[in-house]
Design a protein around this motif. Structure first.
Motif, short mmCIF file in Angstrom:
data_model
loop_
_atom_site.label_atom_id
_atom_site.label_comp_id
_atom_site.label_asym_id
_atom_site.label_seq_id
_atom_site.Cartn_x
_atom_site.Cartn_y
_atom_site.Cartn_z
N LYS A 168 14.96 10.00 69.35
CA LYS A 168 14.27 10.95 68.49
C LYS A 168 14.98 12.29 68.44
CE LYS A 168 9.60 9.04 68.71
NZ LYS A 168 8.18 9.31 69.02
N ASP A 169 15.63 12.67 69.54
CA ASP A 169 16.32 13.96 69.55
C ASP A 169 17.61 13.94 68.75
OD1 ASP A 169 17.86 12.40 71.18
OD2 ASP A 169 17.73 13.67 72.95
N GLN A 170 17.97 12.77 68.19
CA GLN A 170 19.14 12.67 67.33
C GLN A 170 18.77 12.61 65.86
OE1 GLN A 170 22.73 12.45 67.91
NE2 GLN A 170 21.91 13.59 69.66
N ILE A 171 17.52 12.95 65.55
CA ILE A 171 17.03 12.96 64.16
C ILE A 171 16.47 14.34 63.85
CG2 ILE A 171 15.36 11.99 62.54
CD1 ILE A 171 15.52 9.37 64.03
N VAL A 172 16.89 14.90 62.72
CA VAL A 172 16.38 16.19 62.25
C VAL A 172 15.78 15.98 60.86
CG1 VAL A 172 16.93 18.58 61.69
CG2 VAL A 172 18.14 17.44 63.55
N VAL A 173 14.54 16.41 60.69
CA VAL A 173 13.82 16.24 59.43
C VAL A 173 13.83 17.56 58.67
CG1 VAL A 173 11.60 15.69 58.38
CG2 VAL A 173 12.35 14.46 60.44
N VAL A 174 14.13 17.48 57.37
CA VAL A 174 14.10 18.66 56.49
C VAL A 174 13.08 18.40 55.39
CG1 VAL A 174 15.42 20.17 54.98
CG2 VAL A 174 16.54 19.12 56.95
N ASP A 175 12.14 19.32 55.24
CA ASP A 175 11.10 19.14 54.21
C ASP A 175 10.57 20.52 53.82
OD1 ASP A 175 9.32 16.55 53.23
OD2 ASP A 175 8.18 18.43 53.18
N PRO A 176 10.19 20.72 52.56
CA PRO A 176 9.70 22.03 52.13
C PRO A 176 8.29 22.35 52.59
CG PRO A 176 9.66 20.51 50.30
CD PRO A 176 10.35 19.80 51.41
N SER A 177 7.56 21.38 53.12
CA SER A 177 6.18 21.60 53.52
C SER A 177 6.09 21.81 55.04
CB SER A 177 5.31 20.40 53.13
OG SER A 177 4.02 20.49 53.69
N SER A 178 5.49 22.92 55.44
CA SER A 178 5.33 23.19 56.87
C SER A 178 4.38 22.19 57.51
CB SER A 178 4.82 24.61 57.09
OG SER A 178 3.57 24.79 56.45
N LYS A 179 3.39 21.69 56.76
CA LYS A 179 2.47 20.70 57.31
C LYS A 179 3.18 19.39 57.60
CE LYS A 179 -1.66 22.60 55.05
NZ LYS A 179 -2.77 22.33 54.11
N VAL A 180 4.11 19.02 56.74
CA VAL A 180 4.88 17.80 56.97
C VAL A 180 5.76 17.95 58.21
CG1 VAL A 180 6.71 16.32 56.03
CG2 VAL A 180 4.85 17.08 54.56
N ILE A 181 6.38 19.11 58.37
CA ILE A 181 7.21 19.36 59.54
C ILE A 181 6.37 19.38 60.81
CG2 ILE A 181 8.76 21.02 60.64
CD1 ILE A 181 9.98 19.41 58.33
N ASP A 182 5.16 19.92 60.73
CA ASP A 182 4.26 19.89 61.88
C ASP A 182 3.95 18.45 62.29
OD1 ASP A 182 4.15 22.63 62.07
OD2 ASP A 182 2.31 22.82 60.87
N ALA A 183 3.78 17.58 61.29
CA ALA A 183 3.53 16.17 61.58
C ALA A 183 4.75 15.52 62.23
CB ALA A 183 3.15 15.43 60.30
#
Length: 359
Positions: A168-183
């Motif tokens: 999991k520490d080798q994956i970075v998620v980029v998304d415009p929604s802060s709620k999605v990033i919180d998830a």
């Protein structure tokens, strides 16, 4: 300024969104109210222990106002002593009382102060600790995977990668929604809040050091812009992008994508196959669902297979990757196998070798 290709979800994001903010997975901590309650109980316990110590040796103390020391005087002396006020109206006069003050009450005073100011110190050091974690994360991150868009497609891609053993520490998620990033943070992934069509957002995700990039936004024009930006930042990364319409696939390849998946077209073909042959549709769905039943994997040719034909291998070979050519299993040029070839094979999920085990 928002670019035209930004996802519709970005328009519903928080109004005061901090673009490009990196959010690390939070460590599980107790609720603040519970932490404060525990510290108050600890401080009360220290106060009670100190009162008992003073009360047990009350004969060794002298009160300038009346001489003797009763229980209330012990409580009073304890509170002003632990708070380091020390008015001097009650003082230890015997050697035993003074020894107890040196060996027990003074350490309890220090402990009492630590408990009281601990919450304040924790708040003051939280920002420094987060900055230190972020700097350590940046310095240790190499050859990772960046997933742009954490909707249904991005989440499914993440699950497939994790099923193959990617940490999991080798994956970075980029998304415009802060709620999605919180998830994403809640699931243990590092996230970057922002519009991935901007190079500074992808730079915060350390895309320039990434090994592979998965681009799965909601709109095709966003996918094109993100692909162009990602390829500009990293010339060597493997970029896989998803589009809804097949007519946009060539544009994505021209933008720098190594592979393009047409989500609507692929779903439609699977639907048609399932209508013609439900069993074949089940097998295809099983193949693309990593970690259960049959898995479609890519592996190198082992030394014992060099010189053999495709049909003589232990696994069921679908294709042979030779250089940049993808040869079907029945292609006359696919056999004999060469040491530099890579095989696309079908294996049982429970028998799938770990990455590199066959090398």
């Amino acid at each position: 300024m928002k670019l035209p290709g930004q996802d519709a979800i970005a328009r519903n994001a928080d109004e005061h969104l901090v673009t490009g903010r990196v959010k690390l997975p939070r460590r599980i901590v107790e609720r603040p109210l519970l932490q404060v309650s525990k510290r108050l109980l600890m401080a009360t316990a220290v106060l009670a222990v100190t009162v008992l110590l003073v009360w047990s040796d009350r004969e060794g103390y002298y009160d300038n106002a009346g001489g003797g020391v009763d229980f209330l005087d012990c409580v009073y002396y304890t509170t002003v002593t632990l708070s380091t006020t020390g008015y001097g109206d009650i003082v230890p006069r015997s050697d035993t009382a003074r020894l107890i003050n040196v060996l027990l009450i003074t350490p309890l005073r220090v402990l009492f102060l630590i408990i009281l100011v601990g919450t304040t110190l924790e708040v003051l050091t939280e920002r420094t600790r987060e900055e230190w974690r972020l700097n350590r994360w940046r310095s240790n991150l190499r050859d990772h995977t960046v997933i742009v868009g954490f909707g249904t497609k991005g989440r499914s891609a993440m699950q497939t990668l994790c099923a193959t053993g990617l940490r999991k520490d080798q994956i970075v998620v980029v998304d415009p929604s802060s709620k999605v990033i919180d998830a994403a943070n809640a699931e243990g992934f590092v996230g970057v809040v922002g519009d991935a069509t901007r190079s500074d957002v992808l730079t915060r995700a350390e895309l320039q050091k990434a090994r592979q990039v998965i681009i799965a936004p909601q709109r095709d024009d966003t996918a094109v812009l993100v692909t162009l930006t990602a390829r500009q930042l990293n010339r060597g990364a493997k970029i896989v992008a998803a589009v809804r319409e097949e007519e946009n696939a060539p544009l994505l390849r021209q933008s720098g994508a190594d592979a393009v998946i047409t989500s609507s077209g692929a779903a439609g073909r699977l639907l048609g196959l399932s209508v013609l042959s439900p069993s074949a549709g089940t097998v295809m769905e099983d193949l693309i669902q990593q970690g259960s039943g049959l898995d479609l994997i890519e592996r190198p040719v082992i030394k014992s297979e060099v010189g053999r034909s495709v049909r003589e291998t232990d696994d069921l070979v679908v294709s042979v990757l030779r250089g940049h050519r993808l040869l079907a299993y029945d292609d006359p040029h696919a056999s004999p196998l060469q040491l530099t070839d890579r095989l696309i094979t079908i294996v049982r999920a429970e028998n799938e070798p770990a990455p590199g085990a066959r090398e």
